[in-house]
Design a protein around this motif. Sequence first.
Motif, PDB file in Angstrom:
ATOM      1  N   PRO A  90     -12.422  -8.260   9.904  1.00  0.00           N
ATOM      2  CA  PRO A  90     -12.109  -6.999   9.222  1.00  0.00           C
ATOM      3  C   PRO A  90     -11.893  -7.183   7.719  1.00  0.00           C
ATOM      4  O   PRO A  90     -12.217  -6.302   6.928  1.00  0.00           O
ATOM      5  N   GLN A  91     -11.388  -8.346   7.332  1.00  0.00           N
ATOM      6  CA  GLN A  91     -11.155  -8.599   5.907  1.00  0.00           C
ATOM      7  C   GLN A  91     -12.475  -8.779   5.162  1.00  0.00           C
ATOM      8  O   GLN A  91     -12.649  -8.270   4.058  1.00  0.00           O
ATOM      9  N   MET A  92     -13.405  -9.502   5.772  1.00  0.00           N
ATOM     10  CA  MET A  92     -14.728  -9.649   5.151  1.00  0.00           C
ATOM     11  C   MET A  92     -15.430  -8.297   5.089  1.00  0.00           C
ATOM     12  O   MET A  92     -16.065  -7.963   4.091  1.00  0.00           O
ATOM     13  N   GLY A  93     -15.322  -7.540   6.172  1.00  0.00           N
ATOM     14  CA  GLY A  93     -15.929  -6.219   6.191  1.00  0.00           C
ATOM     15  C   GLY A  93     -15.334  -5.310   5.134  1.00  0.00           C
ATOM     16  O   GLY A  93     -16.058  -4.554   4.462  1.00  0.00           O
ATOM     17  N   TYR A  94     -14.029  -5.393   4.970  1.00  0.00           N
ATOM     18  CA  TYR A  94     -13.359  -4.583   3.956  1.00  0.00           C
ATOM     19  C   TYR A  94     -13.865  -4.948   2.563  1.00  0.00           C
ATOM     20  O   TYR A  94     -14.150  -4.070   1.743  1.00  0.00           O
ATOM     21  N   ALA A  95     -13.991  -6.250   2.305  1.00  0.00           N
ATOM     22  CA  ALA A  95     -14.499  -6.705   1.005  1.00  0.00           C
ATOM     23  C   ALA A  95     -15.912  -6.175   0.778  1.00  0.00           C
ATOM     24  O   ALA A  95     -16.244  -5.688  -0.315  1.00  0.00           O
ATOM     25  N   TYR A  96     -16.744  -6.245   1.806  1.00  0.00           N
ATOM     26  CA  TYR A  96     -18.115  -5.754   1.678  1.00  0.00           C
ATOM     27  C   TYR A  96     -18.135  -4.235   1.472  1.00  0.00           C
ATOM     28  O   TYR A  96     -18.930  -3.715   0.685  1.00  0.00           O
ATOM     29  N   ALA A  97     -17.250  -3.530   2.155  1.00  0.00           N
ATOM     30  CA  ALA A  97     -17.171  -2.074   1.993  1.00  0.00           C
ATOM     31  C   ALA A  97     -16.733  -1.717   0.560  1.00  0.00           C
ATOM     32  O   ALA A  97     -17.227  -0.742  -0.016  1.00  0.00           O
ATOM     33  N   LEU A  98     -15.831  -2.509  -0.012  1.00  0.00           N
ATOM     34  CA  LEU A  98     -15.460  -2.289  -1.415  1.00  0.00           C
ATOM     35  C   LEU A  98     -16.686  -2.449  -2.312  1.00  0.00           C
ATOM     36  O   LEU A  98     -16.930  -1.632  -3.212  1.00  0.00           O
ATOM     37  N   TYR A  99     -17.448  -3.498  -2.060  1.00  0.00           N
ATOM     38  CA  TYR A  99     -18.671  -3.745  -2.834  1.00  0.00           C
ATOM     39  C   TYR A  99     -19.654  -2.583  -2.661  1.00  0.00           C
ATOM     40  O   TYR A  99     -20.175  -2.057  -3.639  1.00  0.00           O
ATOM     41  N   ARG A 100     -19.909  -2.185  -1.414  1.00  0.00           N
ATOM     42  CA  ARG A 100     -20.870  -1.108  -1.151  1.00  0.00           C
ATOM     43  C   ARG A 100     -20.405   0.213  -1.760  1.00  0.00           C
ATOM     44  O   ARG A 100     -21.215   1.053  -2.116  1.00  0.00           O
ATOM     45  N   GLY A 101     -19.113   0.389  -1.882  1.00  0.00           N
ATOM     46  CA  GLY A 101     -18.568   1.615  -2.471  1.00  0.00           C
ATOM     47  C   GLY A 101     -18.552   1.595  -3.991  1.00  0.00           C
ATOM     48  O   GLY A 101     -18.127   2.561  -4.623  1.00  0.00           O
ATOM     49  N   GLY A 102     -18.998   0.498  -4.601  1.00  0.00           N
ATOM     50  CA  GLY A 102     -19.036   0.410  -6.056  1.00  0.00           C
ATOM     51  C   GLY A 102     -17.717   0.003  -6.689  1.00  0.00           C
ATOM     52  O   GLY A 102     -17.584   0.027  -7.905  1.00  0.00           O
ATOM     53  N   SER A 103     -16.758  -0.407  -5.881  1.00  0.00           N
ATOM     54  CA  SER A 103     -15.458  -0.856  -6.401  1.00  0.00           C
ATOM     55  C   SER A 103     -15.523  -2.367  -6.661  1.00  0.00           C
ATOM     56  O   SER A 103     -14.851  -3.159  -6.018  1.00  0.00           O
ATOM     57  N   TYR A 104     -16.357  -2.738  -7.646  1.00  0.00           N
ATOM     58  CA  TYR A 104     -16.646  -4.150  -7.866  1.00  0.00           C
ATOM     59  C   TYR A 104     -15.425  -4.945  -8.327  1.00  0.00           C
ATOM     60  O   TYR A 104     -15.170  -6.037  -7.827  1.00  0.00           O
ATOM     61  N   ALA A 105     -14.677  -4.397  -9.270  1.00  0.00           N
ATOM     62  CA  ALA A 105     -13.490  -5.107  -9.756  1.00  0.00           C
ATOM     63  C   ALA A 105     -12.459  -5.266  -8.631  1.00  0.00           C
ATOM     64  O   ALA A 105     -11.850  -6.330  -8.482  1.00  0.00           O
ATOM     65  N   GLU A 106     -12.282  -4.224  -7.849  1.00  0.00           N
ATOM     66  CA  GLU A 106     -11.342  -4.292  -6.723  1.00  0.00           C
ATOM     67  C   GLU A 106     -11.829  -5.305  -5.681  1.00  0.00           C
ATOM     68  O   GLU A 106     -11.021  -6.053  -5.103  1.00  0.00           O
TER      69      GLU A 106
END
Length: 177
Positions: A90-106
Amino acid sequence: KKDDRKKPPAAVKTKKKSKKKPLVLGIVGAVLAVAAGAVILLTVNGKQRAKRADYESLLARAGQVCDTDPQRAQSLYEEAHGLYPTEIEPQMGYAYALYRGGSYAECVTYIEDSLALGKAYDTDVQSKLAEILAAAYFEQEDYASAAAFFRLSTAGGDLTVPAMRDYAVSLGRLGDV
C-alpha cells in the motif's frame, strides 16, 4: 452386627462420591475449555481471513483507479495500509498514486522521508521505489537526481521501457550522451 460391618461408615461413602464429582467436573471443564478455545480460534481465523480479503480488495481497487483517479487510489491505499501497517504494497501504491496525480514534490518527500527509500525492504522494493522517485524527479526537471535514481532502480534488474527512456533523456539533458 454382621450387616453393620459390611457397610462402610458414612464418612467413607461421602469421600468416594466427592472424589468422583471433582474428576467429572474437571473433565467437563476441560472439554468446555477446549471447545471455547476452538470457537475463539475459528472466530479469530475467520476475522483474519475477512481482514485479508478486505486488504486485497482495497489494493485491487486502488490499482484499477490509480491512472484515472489517483486521489481515490491514494485513499484506498491508505485504508489498506491501516489494515496492515507493516506491508509495503500500500505504501508503494500510495507513492505511485502521488506521482500519477502530479504531486511530484509530495511523492519525493514521501519516498525519501517517510519510507526512507525503502531501506528496510528487499532489492525489488527498493528498485520500484527508486523508479517512482526517479520519475517524480524527472517530471520536476531535476535530471541529475532522476538519472541517479533511474540507475539505482536497475538494481532489481526489472527496468521498464518508459523508465529506460526517461533515464536516457535524463542523461541526455545532462549532456551525458
